[in-house]
Scaffold this active site. Structure first.
Site, PDB file in Angstrom:
ATOM      1  N   SER A 225       7.382  -0.229   4.082  1.00  0.00           N
ATOM      2  CA  SER A 225       6.445   0.760   4.609  1.00  0.00           C
ATOM      3  C   SER A 225       6.298   0.689   6.126  1.00  0.00           C
ATOM      4  O   SER A 225       5.979   1.688   6.772  1.00  0.00           O
ATOM      5  CB  SER A 225       5.067   0.580   3.955  1.00  0.00           C
ATOM      6  OG  SER A 225       4.574  -0.737   4.166  1.00  0.00           O
TER       7      SER A 225
ATOM      8  N   ASP B 258      -6.493   0.165   6.853  1.00  0.00           N
ATOM      9  CA  ASP B 258      -6.189  -0.957   5.960  1.00  0.00           C
ATOM     10  C   ASP B 258      -5.922  -2.249   6.717  1.00  0.00           C
ATOM     11  O   ASP B 258      -5.842  -3.331   6.125  1.00  0.00           O
ATOM     12  CB  ASP B 258      -5.027  -0.628   5.024  1.00  0.00           C
ATOM     13  CG  ASP B 258      -3.703  -0.382   5.749  1.00  0.00           C
ATOM     14  OD1 ASP B 258      -3.597  -0.649   6.965  1.00  0.00           O
ATOM     15  OD2 ASP B 258      -2.755   0.099   5.093  1.00  0.00           O
TER      16      ASP B 258
ATOM     17  N   HIS C 284      -1.021  -1.695   8.358  1.00  0.00           N
ATOM     18  CA  HIS C 284       0.051  -0.799   8.784  1.00  0.00           C
ATOM     19  C   HIS C 284      -0.261  -0.218  10.158  1.00  0.00           C
ATOM     20  O   HIS C 284      -1.396   0.186  10.413  1.00  0.00           O
ATOM     21  CB  HIS C 284       0.221   0.349   7.777  1.00  0.00           C
ATOM     22  CG  HIS C 284       0.681  -0.092   6.433  1.00  0.00           C
ATOM     23  ND1 HIS C 284      -0.197  -0.409   5.423  1.00  0.00           N
ATOM     24  CD2 HIS C 284       1.931  -0.273   5.932  1.00  0.00           C
ATOM     25  CE1 HIS C 284       0.491  -0.759   4.341  1.00  0.00           C
ATOM     26  NE2 HIS C 284       1.780  -0.695   4.631  1.00  0.00           N
TER      27      HIS C 284
END
Length: 212
Positions: A29, A175, A178
């Site tokens: 990701s 979060d 990221h």
């Protein structure tokens, strides 16, 4: 996601002009650009930065959110299509988050490296660090994987992909894991000299290529 990834990587390669250097950013990701617009993802911003510095290059996005090193191994052959000139290998964060056995992670990274080496592909390894909650013993062994891999295969090492943005709230999504668009800018700025070393290796290779 998988079919879209294949199309994106293959399209980027086929769209390149003769003489254009074709890089693949192969990762999870952090490469894919989780929750970001496509143009804000690491491969897109890296390509723009390289072009601004005069490099004739395309950077295909072969990132899949959630991928472990084992998942990356399962798709490595088709995610890095024929015609690729070099690879940025960014995998391992999900292994550490899940506490996957170090030997499993090491084995998958080694197999991926051997596949690239067999194709004669220069590689930049983007290292990762284990989160503190995994404990010192796990972290010490995990953190050493990437330097060991680069040394064994004569790959270029960028020690920590999230250098400069880890634990920086203003450079990450909510979060805290990221990068946001500004965080990607920091990653690109810091890794750029290492990618230019990768490009230099590609340009130094003989004209005949082992990768079909």
């Amino acid at each position: 996601m998988i079919s879209a990834l294949w199309f994106s990587a293959a399209a980027a390669q086929s769209a390149a002009e003769p003489g254009t250097i074709r890089l693949v950013a192969f990762g999870d990701s952090l490469t894919a650009g989780y929750m970001l617009d496509p143009g804000d993802a690491f491969p897109a911003k890296l390509e723009a930065a390289l072009k601004a510095r005069g490099h004739d290059v395309v950077v295909a996005n072969a990132g899949v959110s959630g991928d472990t090193t084992s998942a990356g191994l399962a798709r490595v052959d088709w995610s890095v299509p024929a015609g690729t000139d070099g690879v940025i290998l960014e995998l391992g964060a999900n292994d550490a988050l899940r506490g996957i056995d170090i030997d499993v992670t090491r084995g998958a990274l080694e197999e991926i490296a051997e596949r690239f080496q067999a194709r004669g592909l220069p590689v930049l390894v983007a290292g990762m660090l284990a989160p503190p909650n995994m404990g010192a013993a796990y972290a010490d062994e995990f953190n050493a994987l990437f330097a060991d891999l680069a040394q064994r295969h004569d790959f270029i090492l960028y020690p920590f992909f999230l250098d400069g943005i880890a634990a920086a709230p203003d450079l990450n999504l909510d979060d805290g894991m990221h990068p946001n668009s500004q965080g990607v800018d920091v990653i690109v700025e810091r890794i750029l000299p290492y990618v230019e070393r990768l490009i230099a290796r590609i340009e130094e290779r003989p004209p005949s290529r082992t990768d079909g």
